[in-house]
Scaffold this active site. Structure first.
Site, PDB file in Angstrom:
ATOM      1  N   CYS A   2       4.865   2.257 -35.133  1.00 59.50           N
ATOM      2  CA  CYS A   2       4.786   2.966 -36.472  1.00 59.50           C
ATOM      3  C   CYS A   2       5.209   2.007 -37.717  1.00 59.50           C
ATOM      4  O   CYS A   2       6.378   1.311 -37.289  1.00 59.50           O
ATOM      5  CB  CYS A   2       5.365   4.192 -36.392  1.00 59.50           C
ATOM      6  SG  CYS A   2       4.681   5.378 -35.168  1.00 59.50           S
ATOM      7  N   ARG A  27       1.332  -4.505 -35.699  1.00 57.15           N
ATOM      8  CA  ARG A  27       2.442  -3.544 -35.036  1.00 57.15           C
ATOM      9  C   ARG A  27       1.520  -2.653 -34.008  1.00 57.15           C
ATOM     10  O   ARG A  27       2.118  -2.182 -32.968  1.00 57.15           O
ATOM     11  CB  ARG A  27       3.471  -2.680 -35.909  1.00 57.15           C
ATOM     12  CG  ARG A  27       4.424  -3.689 -36.555  1.00 57.15           C
ATOM     13  CD  ARG A  27       5.147  -2.967 -37.632  1.00 57.15           C
ATOM     14  NE  ARG A  27       6.042  -2.005 -37.187  1.00 57.15           N
ATOM     15  CZ  ARG A  27       7.315  -2.141 -37.018  1.00 57.15           C
ATOM     16  NH1 ARG A  27       7.765  -3.293 -37.100  1.00 57.15           N
ATOM     17  NH2 ARG A  27       8.191  -1.015 -36.557  1.00 57.15           N
ATOM     18  N   TRP A  76       1.444   5.239 -34.528  1.00 58.63           N
ATOM     19  CA  TRP A  76       1.061   4.931 -33.231  1.00 58.63           C
ATOM     20  C   TRP A  76       1.379   6.309 -32.534  1.00 58.63           C
ATOM     21  O   TRP A  76       2.440   6.721 -32.358  1.00 58.63           O
ATOM     22  CB  TRP A  76       1.781   3.855 -32.696  1.00 58.63           C
ATOM     23  CG  TRP A  76       1.087   3.577 -31.568  1.00 58.63           C
ATOM     24  CD1 TRP A  76       0.016   2.530 -31.428  1.00 58.63           C
ATOM     25  CD2 TRP A  76       1.678   3.392 -30.063  1.00 58.63           C
ATOM     26  NE1 TRP A  76      -0.055   2.270 -29.905  1.00 58.63           N
ATOM     27  CE2 TRP A  76       0.992   2.775 -29.004  1.00 58.63           C
ATOM     28  CE3 TRP A  76       3.027   4.062 -29.712  1.00 58.63           C
ATOM     29  CZ2 TRP A  76       1.160   2.679 -27.805  1.00 58.63           C
ATOM     30  CZ3 TRP A  76       3.335   4.015 -28.267  1.00 58.63           C
ATOM     31  CH2 TRP A  76       2.448   3.529 -27.370  1.00 58.63           C
ATOM     32  N   ASN A 101       9.402   7.103 -37.941  1.00 54.72           N
ATOM     33  CA  ASN A 101       9.358   6.231 -36.770  1.00 54.72           C
ATOM     34  C   ASN A 101      10.635   6.786 -35.721  1.00 54.72           C
ATOM     35  O   ASN A 101      11.606   7.201 -36.060  1.00 54.72           O
ATOM     36  CB  ASN A 101       9.670   4.672 -36.964  1.00 54.72           C
ATOM     37  CG  ASN A 101       8.478   4.144 -37.939  1.00 54.72           C
ATOM     38  OD1 ASN A 101       7.523   4.866 -38.139  1.00 54.72           O
ATOM     39  ND2 ASN A 101       8.857   3.055 -38.212  1.00 54.72           N
ATOM     40  N   GLY A 102      10.156   6.873 -34.471  1.00 54.28           N
ATOM     41  CA  GLY A 102      10.982   7.303 -33.481  1.00 54.28           C
ATOM     42  C   GLY A 102      10.635   8.484 -32.717  1.00 54.28           C
ATOM     43  O   GLY A 102       9.321   8.797 -33.028  1.00 54.28           O
ATOM     44  N   GLU A 484       1.728 -13.130 -15.955  1.00 50.10           N
ATOM     45  CA  GLU A 484       1.615 -13.231 -17.406  1.00 50.10           C
ATOM     46  C   GLU A 484       0.062 -13.263 -17.720  1.00 50.10           C
ATOM     47  O   GLU A 484      -0.585 -12.721 -18.582  1.00 50.10           O
ATOM     48  CB  GLU A 484       2.552 -14.179 -17.997  1.00 50.10           C
ATOM     49  CG  GLU A 484       2.282 -14.307 -19.466  1.00 50.10           C
ATOM     50  CD  GLU A 484       2.611 -13.328 -20.461  1.00 50.10           C
ATOM     51  OE1 GLU A 484       2.386 -13.244 -21.622  1.00 50.10           O
ATOM     52  OE2 GLU A 484       3.302 -12.244 -19.806  1.00 50.10           O
ATOM     53  N   LYS A 488      -2.311 -10.742 -19.835  1.00 55.63           N
ATOM     54  CA  LYS A 488      -2.906 -11.194 -20.791  1.00 55.63           C
ATOM     55  C   LYS A 488      -4.525 -10.544 -21.120  1.00 55.63           C
ATOM     56  O   LYS A 488      -4.839 -10.100 -21.863  1.00 55.63           O
ATOM     57  CB  LYS A 488      -2.931 -12.801 -21.098  1.00 55.63           C
ATOM     58  CG  LYS A 488      -1.745 -13.077 -21.937  1.00 55.63           C
ATOM     59  CD  LYS A 488      -1.264 -12.758 -23.110  1.00 55.63           C
ATOM     60  CE  LYS A 488       0.245 -12.697 -23.605  1.00 55.63           C
ATOM     61  NZ  LYS A 488       0.895 -11.653 -23.114  1.00 55.63           N
ATOM     62  N   GLU A 491      -4.536  -6.652 -21.369  1.00 53.16           N
ATOM     63  CA  GLU A 491      -4.360  -6.192 -22.767  1.00 53.16           C
ATOM     64  C   GLU A 491      -5.484  -6.421 -23.552  1.00 53.16           C
ATOM     65  O   GLU A 491      -5.415  -5.632 -24.488  1.00 53.16           O
ATOM     66  CB  GLU A 491      -3.102  -7.216 -23.083  1.00 53.16           C
ATOM     67  CG  GLU A 491      -1.643  -6.838 -22.616  1.00 53.16           C
ATOM     68  CD  GLU A 491      -0.695  -7.645 -23.312  1.00 53.16           C
ATOM     69  OE1 GLU A 491       0.444  -7.011 -23.725  1.00 53.16           O
ATOM     70  OE2 GLU A 491      -0.696  -8.816 -23.319  1.00 53.16           O
ATOM     71  N   HIS A 507      -1.661  -9.236   3.219  1.00 53.10           N
ATOM     72  CA  HIS A 507      -0.985  -8.051   3.251  1.00 53.10           C
ATOM     73  C   HIS A 507      -1.652  -6.942   2.209  1.00 53.10           C
ATOM     74  O   HIS A 507      -0.949  -5.761   1.925  1.00 53.10           O
ATOM     75  CB  HIS A 507       0.384  -7.965   2.868  1.00 53.10           C
ATOM     76  CG  HIS A 507       1.284  -8.833   3.708  1.00 53.10           C
ATOM     77  ND1 HIS A 507       1.724  -8.335   4.888  1.00 53.10           N
ATOM     78  CD2 HIS A 507       1.618 -10.404   3.784  1.00 53.10           C
ATOM     79  CE1 HIS A 507       2.414  -9.537   5.572  1.00 53.10           C
ATOM     80  NE2 HIS A 507       2.193 -10.732   4.789  1.00 53.10           N
ATOM     81  N   LYS A 606       2.722  -3.869 -30.951  1.00 49.29           N
ATOM     82  CA  LYS A 606       3.414  -4.815 -31.092  1.00 49.29           C
ATOM     83  C   LYS A 606       4.885  -4.866 -30.658  1.00 49.29           C
ATOM     84  O   LYS A 606       5.437  -5.416 -29.770  1.00 49.29           O
ATOM     85  CB  LYS A 606       3.625  -5.688 -32.373  1.00 49.29           C
ATOM     86  CG  LYS A 606       4.153  -6.989 -32.170  1.00 49.29           C
ATOM     87  CD  LYS A 606       3.290  -8.110 -31.494  1.00 49.29           C
ATOM     88  CE  LYS A 606       3.925  -9.445 -31.481  1.00 49.29           C
ATOM     89  NZ  LYS A 606       3.505 -10.273 -30.339  1.00 49.29           N
TER      90      LYS A 606
END
Length: 611
Positions: A2, A27, A76, A101-102, A484, A488, A491, A507, A606
């Site tokens: 946020c 963000r 958010w 925010n929080g 990674e 990506k 995401e 396995h 973000k």
């Protein structure tokens, strides 16, 4: 996460609020809103939308909303779905307007108490509780500041809050605990924001609030106090962030721009830290020499992409520096009762320096009695930097795209420099150090060469147009790079992607392999080449479609079911940084084909500033 923007000035602040929100869009958010005090009626007014800031701007233009005081927010969703009713700002009795925010952990208890006292809730958020709690204290005869302070003392959790009220129309109140908040200083005007980026169009003079600070902004002055009401002083900083640094320029997306900025980011991160073939210990701060002398182990905590960088570093630190290294996901660290080691260097990694789980993990290491702390971070004024004993800035520059690219490669570079410093103290020869430094200095050119493969990788991405799953493989130090790459792809393209150490194929994952699941292999010519070749042949034998990123001596030749992308000869020690570049490009171009929101993928933020 946020975003908050607030302003009090002798001009219309609505355009300033909107511009600030636009600069916080990176963000991640799902709704936006603005509240002001109407100068004619002395009443609160607001506009809220679900969707983008551009929609809010259109709505504000249609309503001709204007004022010299206001607050704004991008939300958010945490408590409650992304609806207009849940969007900030939240009101109480048309007397209090707040943005937050929080997470308020005791919001349910507070909500029940307020409902018993006649308060009705119009949203599912924890934030509305704060607005009604402030109004409740106002009804007890307190002034606005006292009501705000009393409410903060009842709250359990994290917050950055900004508040306006027509009861005192010449004030913007704000406070922080656990979520970042910064004051912007103008001439006869003041601003508040959750990120410096929101303010650079109006000022570069800023003050970073500390946990427990309460600020009162007025037209001609401001004051900062602690929760007990005692005045405190915080230093003024001149932000070095420039407006053009967060513009896309010629690029279609921030992510594409940031991928191509990596050679320069590497140059900037090396500047002033290498001399005569050696890494300068002083780059880690004036206390580095004394603190590094006591180190006998390394403990790294991080989240997401930073966690993958930490996993790479474990190979370097144990192999080159000959030190035991533990890597942990920050969100799990606090809850597993770790055994403290007073001789372990605690390394925290965070692009923003405001990642809540990483900050909490750092605090836990202090409480438990671990050794000194080192923050590797991209934001110099961040909470993580201020809370750490040592700091190494990555100098990646602003990273706007939610999917991290240049922050990851510069974190890897920083961790390699740390490895060299620690290795030197454990007997690493000058010859070995010089070889590593030479490789690091060659990185910008190596990355530039890989970036010339952009067109080839764009063509390769077309094969993913109808794919729903992908498997990434790597061995040794390149297994985290495969992780990674998978992150990506998932995401930003929303393709389900997983990464495995190639030796784990038999396995379980081998059961998934068929012609419909691309298998992407990170396959440099290293000591594990023959082992990896055997694993890839298992995929090939089962009709799997193989995409291999390799050097000139590929582990397998190209064929109808095997595509090889040659990256050229790369020094083994820097290969993780080089091999991550084509995986970034692949994810980007697949996302374009899939038509997703590259820079602001759904459901993601973000900077994750809540647990």
């Amino acid at each position: 996460m946020c975003g908050i923007v607030g302003a009090i000035a002798k001009r219309d602040v609505v355009p300033i609020l909107i511009e600030g929100l636009k600069r916080l869009e990176y963000r991640g958010y799902d709704s936006a809103g603005v509240a002001i005090i109407n100068e004619s009626t002395k009443q609160l007014e607001r506009q809220r939308v679900t969707g983008k800031v551009a929609e809010l701007e259109t709505k504000l233009n249609d309503s001709a909303l204007s004022s010299q005081i206001g607050i704004a927010h991008t939300r958010w969703a945490t408590h409650g779905k992304p609806t207009q009713e849940n969007a900030h700002p939240h009101f109480s009795k048309d007397t209090v307007a707040i943005v937050h925010n929080g997470i308020i952990e005791n919001h349910q208890l507070l909500r029940e108490h307020l409902e018993q006292n006649g308060y009705e809730f119009s949203s599912d958020t924890d934030t509305e509780v704060i607005a009604h709690q402030i109004h409740y204290h106002l009804n007890q005869g307190k002034d606005l500041y006292a009501a705000f302070s009393a409410s903060l003392q009842m709250i359990e959790g994290t917050y950055a809050i900004a508040l306006i009220s027509p009861l005192q129309p010449g004030h913007v109140l704000a406070a922080r605990r656990g979520s970042p908040l910064v004051i912007g200083l103008g001439i006869g005007e003041y601003f508040i924001a959750s990120d410096v980026a929101a303010l650079i169009s109006v000022t570069q003079r800023v003050i970073f609030l500390e946990d427990g600070d309460i600020v009162d902004l007025q037209h001609d002055q401001f004051s900062i106090s602690d929760l007990s009401g005692h005045p405190v002083t915080r230093p003024e900083h001149l932000s070095q962030l420039q407006a053009d640094a967060i513009e896309r320029g010629e690029y279609r997306h921030y992510m594409h721009k940031e991928i191509f900025e990596q050679p320069q980011a590497i140059i900037d991160s090396l500047e002033g830290r290498i001399h005569n073939g050696r890494v300068l210990e002083a780059a880690f701060g004036p206390k580095a020499q004394a603190l590094f002398e006591k180190i006998e182990a390394v403990h790294i905590v991080a989240c997401g992409t930073s966690y993958h960088a930490a996993m790479v570093a474990r190979y370097w630190i144990e192999t080159l520096a000959k030190l035991p290294c533990v890597v942990e996901i920050a969100s799990e660290f606090r809850y597993r009762q770790p055994l403290p080691n007073p001789k372990a260097l605690v390394v925290t990694l965070s692009q923003s320096g405001e990642t809540a789980d990483t900050l909490a993990a750092l605090e836990e290491t202090k409480q438990l009695g671990f050794g000194p702390s080192l923050a590797i971070c991209n934001v110099p004024e961040s909470s993580l930097v201020r809370a750490s004993d040592l700091v190494l800035m990555t100098h990646a520059g602003p990273e706007i795209g939610v999917a991290s690219t240049k922050a990851f490669t510069t974190q890897l570079l920083s961790l390699l420099m740390l490895t060299v410093i620690l290795g030197r103290r454990r007997g690493m020869s000058a010859e070995v150090e010089n070889k590593i430094v030479t490789a690091m200095l060659s990185l910008p050119k190596q990355i530039e060469r890989v970036l010339t493969l952009n067109a080839s990788i764009e063509q390769l991405a077309e094969q993913f147009a109808d794919k729903r799953h992908a498997l990434f493989l790597g061995r040794g130090i390149h297994y985290p790079i495969a992780m990674e790459g998978a992150l990506k792809l998932k995401e930003i393209s929303y393709i389900h992607a997983e990464a495995y150490p190639a030796g784990e194929l038999k396995h379980g994952p081998l059961a998934l392999v068929d012609a419909e699941m691309p298998v992407i292999a990170v396959a440099p010519n290293d000591a594990l080449q023959e082992k990896l070749k055997s694993n890839l042949q298992e995929v090939h034998a089962r009709g799997g479609q193989l995409i291999i990123f390799a050097n000139k001596r590929a582990v397998m030749p190209a064929s109808d079911y095997i595509q090889v992308i040659e990256l050229g000869e790369v020094d083994e020690v820097i290969s993780p940084m080089v091999y991550t570049i084509p995986l970034q490009l692949l994810a980007y171009h697949v996302a374009l084909i899939k038509g997703t929101d590259v820079d602001q993928p759904r459901n993601l933020a973000k900077s994750v500033t809540v647990e």
